[in-house]
Design a protein around this motif. Structure first.
Motif, PDB file in Angstrom:
ATOM      1  N   PHE A  33       5.082   4.184 -23.693  1.00 51.48           N
ATOM      2  CA  PHE A  33       3.620   4.090 -23.769  1.00 51.48           C
ATOM      3  C   PHE A  33       2.812   5.042 -22.792  1.00 51.48           C
ATOM      4  O   PHE A  33       3.310   5.289 -21.530  1.00 51.48           O
ATOM      5  N   VAL A  34       1.831   5.969 -23.477  1.00 45.49           N
ATOM      6  CA  VAL A  34       1.182   7.124 -22.557  1.00 45.49           C
ATOM      7  C   VAL A  34      -0.092   6.686 -22.670  1.00 45.49           C
ATOM      8  O   VAL A  34      -0.761   6.643 -23.596  1.00 45.49           O
ATOM      9  N   TYR A  35      -0.722   6.496 -21.323  1.00 40.96           N
ATOM     10  CA  TYR A  35      -2.177   6.097 -21.401  1.00 40.96           C
ATOM     11  C   TYR A  35      -2.727   6.450 -19.915  1.00 40.96           C
ATOM     12  O   TYR A  35      -2.085   6.397 -19.204  1.00 40.96           O
ATOM     13  N   PRO A  36      -4.134   6.447 -20.004  1.00 36.78           N
ATOM     14  CA  PRO A  36      -4.771   6.572 -18.748  1.00 36.78           C
ATOM     15  C   PRO A  36      -4.821   5.162 -18.119  1.00 36.78           C
ATOM     16  O   PRO A  36      -4.814   4.285 -18.779  1.00 36.78           O
ATOM     17  N   ILE A  37      -5.193   5.148 -16.753  1.00 41.49           N
ATOM     18  CA  ILE A  37      -5.538   3.633 -16.220  1.00 41.49           C
ATOM     19  C   ILE A  37      -7.103   4.073 -16.108  1.00 41.49           C
ATOM     20  O   ILE A  37      -7.700   4.878 -15.403  1.00 41.49           O
ATOM     21  N   TRP A  38      -7.665   3.021 -16.611  1.00 41.64           N
ATOM     22  CA  TRP A  38      -9.098   2.886 -16.468  1.00 41.64           C
ATOM     23  C   TRP A  38      -9.403   1.454 -15.816  1.00 41.64           C
ATOM     24  O   TRP A  38      -9.001   0.538 -16.374  1.00 41.64           O
ATOM     25  N   TRP A  39     -10.379   1.492 -14.746  1.00 41.22           N
ATOM     26  CA  TRP A  39     -10.740   0.224 -14.371  1.00 41.22           C
ATOM     27  C   TRP A  39      -9.335  -0.564 -13.680  1.00 41.22           C
ATOM     28  O   TRP A  39      -9.440  -1.715 -14.008  1.00 41.22           O
ATOM     29  N   GLY A  40      -8.340   0.085 -13.330  1.00 39.90           N
ATOM     30  CA  GLY A  40      -7.117  -0.663 -12.749  1.00 39.90           C
ATOM     31  C   GLY A  40      -6.326  -1.067 -13.920  1.00 39.90           C
ATOM     32  O   GLY A  40      -5.258  -1.692 -13.534  1.00 39.90           O
ATOM     33  N   ARG A  41      -6.484  -0.645 -15.144  1.00 40.92           N
ATOM     34  CA  ARG A  41      -5.601  -1.331 -16.269  1.00 40.92           C
ATOM     35  C   ARG A  41      -5.698  -0.327 -17.449  1.00 40.92           C
ATOM     36  O   ARG A  41      -6.467   0.644 -17.500  1.00 40.92           O
ATOM     37  N   PRO A  42      -4.776  -0.337 -18.434  1.00 38.29           N
ATOM     38  CA  PRO A  42      -4.637   0.273 -19.651  1.00 38.29           C
ATOM     39  C   PRO A  42      -5.682   0.286 -20.401  1.00 38.29           C
ATOM     40  O   PRO A  42      -6.581  -0.826 -20.370  1.00 38.29           O
ATOM     41  N   PRO A  43      -6.085   1.042 -21.333  1.00 39.72           N
ATOM     42  CA  PRO A  43      -7.411   1.023 -22.126  1.00 39.72           C
ATOM     43  C   PRO A  43      -7.515  -0.124 -23.019  1.00 39.72           C
ATOM     44  O   PRO A  43      -6.289  -0.647 -23.272  1.00 39.72           O
ATOM     45  N   SER A  65       1.365   6.623 -17.223  1.00 37.70           N
ATOM     46  CA  SER A  65      -0.044   6.513 -17.077  1.00 37.70           C
ATOM     47  C   SER A  65      -0.533   7.508 -15.896  1.00 37.70           C
ATOM     48  O   SER A  65       0.104   8.081 -14.934  1.00 37.70           O
ATOM     49  N   MET A  66      -1.962   7.905 -15.843  1.00 40.72           N
ATOM     50  CA  MET A  66      -2.435   8.877 -15.102  1.00 40.72           C
ATOM     51  C   MET A  66      -4.014   8.210 -14.770  1.00 40.72           C
ATOM     52  O   MET A  66      -4.640   7.656 -15.575  1.00 40.72           O
ATOM     53  N   MET A  67      -4.436   8.766 -13.507  1.00 39.10           N
ATOM     54  CA  MET A  67      -5.661   8.080 -13.095  1.00 39.10           C
ATOM     55  C   MET A  67      -6.310   9.136 -12.258  1.00 39.10           C
ATOM     56  O   MET A  67      -5.730  10.051 -11.759  1.00 39.10           O
ATOM     57  N   LYS A  68      -7.515   9.052 -11.940  1.00 37.77           N
ATOM     58  CA  LYS A  68      -8.355   9.961 -11.262  1.00 37.77           C
ATOM     59  C   LYS A  68      -8.216   9.678  -9.850  1.00 37.77           C
ATOM     60  O   LYS A  68      -8.191  10.626  -9.055  1.00 37.77           O
ATOM     61  N   GLY A  69      -7.948   8.361  -9.356  1.00 38.24           N
ATOM     62  CA  GLY A  69      -7.725   7.843  -7.886  1.00 38.24           C
ATOM     63  C   GLY A  69      -6.395   8.325  -7.580  1.00 38.24           C
ATOM     64  O   GLY A  69      -5.647   8.752  -8.175  1.00 38.24           O
ATOM     65  N   PRO A  70      -6.318   8.274  -6.151  1.00 36.23           N
ATOM     66  CA  PRO A  70      -4.934   8.730  -5.395  1.00 36.23           C
ATOM     67  C   PRO A  70      -3.902   7.684  -6.134  1.00 36.23           C
ATOM     68  O   PRO A  70      -4.039   6.454  -6.464  1.00 36.23           O
ATOM     69  N   THR A  71      -2.671   8.090  -5.696  1.00 33.36           N
ATOM     70  CA  THR A  71      -1.473   7.254  -6.456  1.00 33.36           C
ATOM     71  C   THR A  71      -1.290   5.964  -5.732  1.00 33.36           C
ATOM     72  O   THR A  71      -0.856   5.081  -6.289  1.00 33.36           O
ATOM     73  N   PHE A  83       8.632   3.385 -14.800  1.00 33.40           N
ATOM     74  CA  PHE A  83       7.072   3.920 -14.678  1.00 33.40           C
ATOM     75  C   PHE A  83       6.889   5.201 -14.068  1.00 33.40           C
ATOM     76  O   PHE A  83       7.551   5.528 -13.205  1.00 33.40           O
ATOM     77  N   PHE A  84       5.844   5.811 -14.597  1.00 33.57           N
ATOM     78  CA  PHE A  84       5.256   7.193 -14.016  1.00 33.57           C
ATOM     79  C   PHE A  84       4.159   6.960 -13.966  1.00 33.57           C
ATOM     80  O   PHE A  84       3.371   6.801 -14.990  1.00 33.57           O
ATOM     81  N   GLU A  85       3.452   6.869 -12.747  1.00 29.24           N
ATOM     82  CA  GLU A  85       2.351   6.507 -12.479  1.00 29.24           C
ATOM     83  C   GLU A  85       1.588   7.626 -11.743  1.00 29.24           C
ATOM     84  O   GLU A  85       2.196   7.609 -10.251  1.00 29.24           O
ATOM     85  N   PHE A  86       1.025   8.499 -11.972  1.00 31.19           N
ATOM     86  CA  PHE A  86       0.367   9.812 -11.612  1.00 31.19           C
ATOM     87  C   PHE A  86      -1.155   9.535 -11.039  1.00 31.19           C
ATOM     88  O   PHE A  86      -1.889   9.350 -11.985  1.00 31.19           O
ATOM     89  N   GLY A  87      -1.383   9.909  -9.792  1.00 30.46           N
ATOM     90  CA  GLY A  87      -2.712   9.986  -9.343  1.00 30.46           C
ATOM     91  C   GLY A  87      -3.322  11.170  -9.111  1.00 30.46           C
ATOM     92  O   GLY A  87      -2.779  12.148  -9.194  1.00 30.46           O
ATOM     93  N   ASN A  88      -4.420  11.240  -8.812  1.00 37.58           N
ATOM     94  CA  ASN A  88      -5.315  12.498  -8.123  1.00 37.58           C
ATOM     95  C   ASN A  88      -5.202  13.342  -9.534  1.00 37.58           C
ATOM     96  O   ASN A  88      -5.112  14.534  -9.172  1.00 37.58           O
TER      97      ASN A  88
END
Length: 195
Positions: A82-92, A130-136, A166-171
């Motif tokens: 599964f490849v997706y961004p983290i929006w509001w702390g969860r998948p889209p 998953s990737m997100m704008k906030g810190p890891t 999991f690959f959970e990438f922040g920043n």
């Protein structure tokens, strides 16, 4: 090995899409020559809305003919990616709508009358990228690791998938986000993935 990649982001110029490309490249260059299918939920125009009425019942979702090809993909796959961004702390919501419909009773799990069901997808493994704008550290310390608990325990282990990476990438929007290093990490993982 059969690998199903489920991608969820509406923009093909996004960093999420760059991660998808690294997954595809890594699998393509893997010397074990795994088989791969890619399901781009937005490009597919997958309908995430649940509809239940007099003719479409929740208990029959596991045999809905409109979802047959997606069930076949899931049964075919040994590994789900599964490849997706983290929006509001969860998948889209699009990915969650896919999960709501595809991981249905009598397809992904079977009620046994006990505390936990029988997972019908056992033997498969999963990777969540998953990737997100906030810190890891944000999901761990601020949200109590909600994203990983949702994906690992509430979903994948519930349907019998015990092995989850999991690959959970922040920043990821920061100039100092080390995007290339993270993209290469994903590429190398799939390039060297063994059975």
């Amino acid at each position: 090995m059969n690998i199903l990649v489920v991608y969820t982001h509406p923009n093909h110029k996004s960093l999420s899409y760059a991660f998808l490309q690294k997954v595809i490249q890594g699998i393509s260059e893997n010397t074990h020559k795994p088989n791969m299918q890619v399901l781009d939920l937005y490009e597919e125009q997958f309908d995430p809305l649940l509809v239940f009425n007099e003719t479409k019942r929740r208990r029959d979702m596991h045999k809905d003919p409109e979802l047959a090809k997606y069930r076949e993909q899931l049964m075919w796959a040994d590994k789900l990616v599964f490849v997706y961004p983290i929006w509001w702390g969860r998948p889209p919501a699009m990915l969650l709508g896919y999960i709501d419909q595809m991981f249905s009773s009598n397809f992904a799990y079977r009620d046994t009358g006990g505390l936990l069901p029988e997972g019908l997808l056992k033997g498969k493994s999963a990777v969540c990228i998953s990737m997100m704008k906030g810190p890891t550290f944000y999901p761990l310390f601020w949200l109590g690791n909600a994203h990983k608990i949702l994906m690992r325990k509430a979903l994948l282990q519930y349907v019998g998938i015990k092995k989850v990476k999991f690959f959970e990438f922040g920043n990821m929007e920061s100039p100092k986000g080390k995007q290339e290093k993270k993209l290469n990490k994903v590429f190398q993982y799939f390039k060297t993935l063994a059975y």
